[in-house]
Design an enzyme around this catalytic site. Structure first.
Site, PDB file in Angstrom:
ATOM      1  N   SER A 143      29.520  44.257 -20.623  1.00 25.10           N
ATOM      2  CA  SER A 143      29.110  44.677 -19.289  1.00 25.10           C
ATOM      3  C   SER A 143      29.389  46.163 -19.167  1.00 25.10           C
ATOM      4  CB  SER A 143      29.915  43.907 -18.251  1.00 25.10           C
ATOM      5  OG  SER A 143      29.972  44.641 -17.042  1.00 25.10           O
TER       6      SER A 143
ATOM      7  N   LYS B 182      34.101  41.636 -20.258  1.00 20.01           N
ATOM      8  CA  LYS B 182      33.017  40.651 -20.338  1.00 20.01           C
ATOM      9  C   LYS B 182      32.372  40.562 -21.722  1.00 20.01           C
ATOM     10  CE  LYS B 182      30.957  38.731 -17.386  1.00 20.01           C
ATOM     11  NZ  LYS B 182      30.163  39.058 -16.210  1.00 20.01           N
TER      12      LYS B 182
ATOM     13  N   GLU C 111      20.773  33.243 -22.538  1.00 25.01           N
ATOM     14  CA  GLU C 111      20.130  33.276 -21.217  1.00 25.01           C
ATOM     15  C   GLU C 111      18.641  33.577 -21.348  1.00 25.01           C
ATOM     16  OE1 GLU C 111      23.221  35.092 -18.131  1.00 25.01           O
ATOM     17  OE2 GLU C 111      23.302  36.097 -20.060  1.00 25.01           O
TER      18      GLU C 111
ATOM     19  N   HIS D  38      26.193  13.466 -16.287  1.00 27.89           N
ATOM     20  CA  HIS D  38      26.345  14.169 -14.994  1.00 27.89           C
ATOM     21  C   HIS D  38      27.213  15.422 -15.148  1.00 27.89           C
ATOM     22  CE1 HIS D  38      24.955  10.336 -13.195  1.00 27.89           C
ATOM     23  NE2 HIS D  38      25.726   9.802 -14.121  1.00 27.89           N
TER      24      HIS D  38
END
Ligand code: ARG
Length: 471
Positions: free
Chosen positions: A283, A289, A296, A162
């Site tokens: 970024s 970043k 992704e 979970h």
């Protein structure tokens, strides 16, 4: 409506005029099926040689067809071949060029054959090659994961259910989970390959042919195990694509799950891993970043690949036997899905090999959230002889106590623990550390570092043997 004057040279015998512009546009597949050129030429050569041996065409014609096809192959590979939309597809582009090169003999190549068995044959040859490439790539991914597993067999991290810390595991164990998945993925591709390896060539348009062809000969020349046994089935099914796309989808789902973990683990909140500069991006506005774009994108490719499978299933579901032009729509999604999967596996292999685990962070997290509570309950069962359900209850009370005191389980005093269960002894502390927890999980397939080391070695040996056999 303006109609073209010239009808198609390949099938235009009964047509007065050519197709409307828009008809040509919707009908043509050359913009994507040119990719089947090598398979188309291989299939045509096998067919022509068989026709000559069977005396269906003269051996002279057979030789000039073969030579002409070789010339076309080298022209396409050199980039000097001009593809024409007017000629619809790869099959007719090649045949038209063959006619330019060798004249009338070219017209004999299509004896006892149709584009229907031709395209099915070409595509099966193409899929076979794709499966072999994917197998090599998955082997590479397994190797990268197994190397990490050997290196980090004893590195503890939290195992989750979970997405809540559940029990400590090792990073190596986690890597090996994906080695197992990749192996089943490879197995699924191999199964698909075995089943698809029957030659449709000679099924002709749908009913077979009256010419005395030898289908065994063309099948074996093209590396098929045997010819397909039913001509209708041979030209009308695309289950070999559906099966391969299913295997591709499941593989993509596995990659996507790992990618999702890399995305999570590389956040400052988890901080378990650091992706190398090679696999991260910055970024344009936030200088601090480091984005896991490759992970992704691997995660997103699964959507495309599953989309290809879904799309083709829908195309096929209502088609009567035998061939329908709907089936031309099998190519673009399939090509795209395979290219996407190849890229995703390669990117994942690169990320796995490059990423740096933060062992301290992982260990800290493994010890948090009372992750050794099950070890405590197991100790109560083993040492105090209580039923597991009761042990679970006692442990629950101990966790609640630790929580109220804001300390981990191993920081509770024995006296505090004995308030909950008087029979507890000093020995209980020996099972409360993450190291002892993972070490104790020695059951077959469990996370004990000794197990992981052994499994990693087994995989590394096996993968090395496979590379040797492939050479
Ligand atoms: N380009 C076609 C396809 O990919 C080849 C088969 C065409 N056959 C036909 N009867 N029109 O499906």
């Amino acid at each position: 409506m303006v109609k073209k004057k010239n009808s198609n040279t390949m099938w235009g015998g009964r047509f007065g005029t050519g197709p409307a512009e828009i008809m040509e546009q919707i009908n043509a597949s050359i913009d994507f099926d040119w990719q089947l050129y090598a398979q188309d030429i291989a299939g045509s050569k096998a067919h022509a040689e068989m026709l000559a041996i069977q005396g269906i065409i003269s051996s002279q014609d057979g030789v000039s067809i073969t030579k002409g096809l070789d010339t076309i192959l080298s022209q396409i590979e050199k980039g000097t071949f001009e593809f024409s939309r007017g000629l619809e597809d790869i099959h007719m582009n090649i045949e038209a060029r063959l006619t330019e090169l060798i004249g009338d003999a070219a017209g004999r190549l299509h004896t006892a054959r149709s584009r229907n068995d031709q395209v099915a044959t070409d595509f099966k040859l193409y899929v076979r090659d794709a499966i072999d490439r994917l197998d090599g790539l998955l082997h590479g991914l397994q190797l990268a994961l197994s190397e990490k597993a050997a290196q980090y067999a004893g590195a503890v991290m939290p195992g989750f259910t979970h997405l809540q810390s559940a029990q400590p595991v090792t990073y190596g164990h986690h890597c090996l989970a994906y080695v197992e998945m990749s192996n089943r993925d490879r197995g699924r591709f191999q199964d698909a390959r075995k089943r698809l390896n029957e030659s449709p060539l000679g099924a002709a348009a749908l009913a077979g042919t009256s010419f005395p062809i030898d289908r065994d000969m063309t099948a074996s020349a093209l590396g098929f195990d045997r010819p397909t046994a039913n001509s209708l089935d041979a030209v009308s099914d695309r289950d070999f694509l559906l099966e391969t796309l299913s295997a591709a989808s499941i593989t993509a789902i596995h990659l996507s799950r790992l990618a999702e973990e890399l995305v999570l683990w590389s956040t400052p909140q988890f901080g378990f891993i650091r992706l190398s500069d090679q696999f991260s991006t910055g970024s344009s506005i936030m200088p601090q970043k480091r984005n896991p774009d490759a992970a992704e994108l691997v995660r997103a490719k699964a959507g495309r690949i599953i989309g290809a499978l879904t799309g083709l299933m829908v195309v096929m579901k209502g088609l009567p036997l035998a061939y329908s032009k709907d089936m031309q729509e099998d190519k673009e999604p399939f090509f795209d899905a395979i290219a996407s999967l190849e890229l995703a596996i390669a990117a994942m292999t690169g990320m796995v090999a490059d990423l740096e685990p933060d062992l301290k962070k992982m260990k800290q997290a493994a010890g948090a959230s009372f992750a050794t509570a099950t070890d405590l309950a197991d100790w109560i069962v083993r040492v105090l002889g209580k039923p597991f359900r009761e042990a679970h209850h006692i442990t629950g009370a101990l966790v609640a106590l630790a929580e109220s005191k804001r300390v981990p389980l191993h920081r509770l005093s024995l006296a505090d623990m004995q308030h909950v269960e008087p029979a507890l002894t000093e020995d209980v502390f020996s099972v409360l550390t993450v190291a002892s927890s993972v070490k104790s999980r020695k059951s077959y397939g469990g996370t004990a570092p000794a197990n992981v080391r052994k499994q990693a070695r087994k995989w590394l040996n096996r993968l090395a043997r496979e590379s040797k056999n492939a050479d």
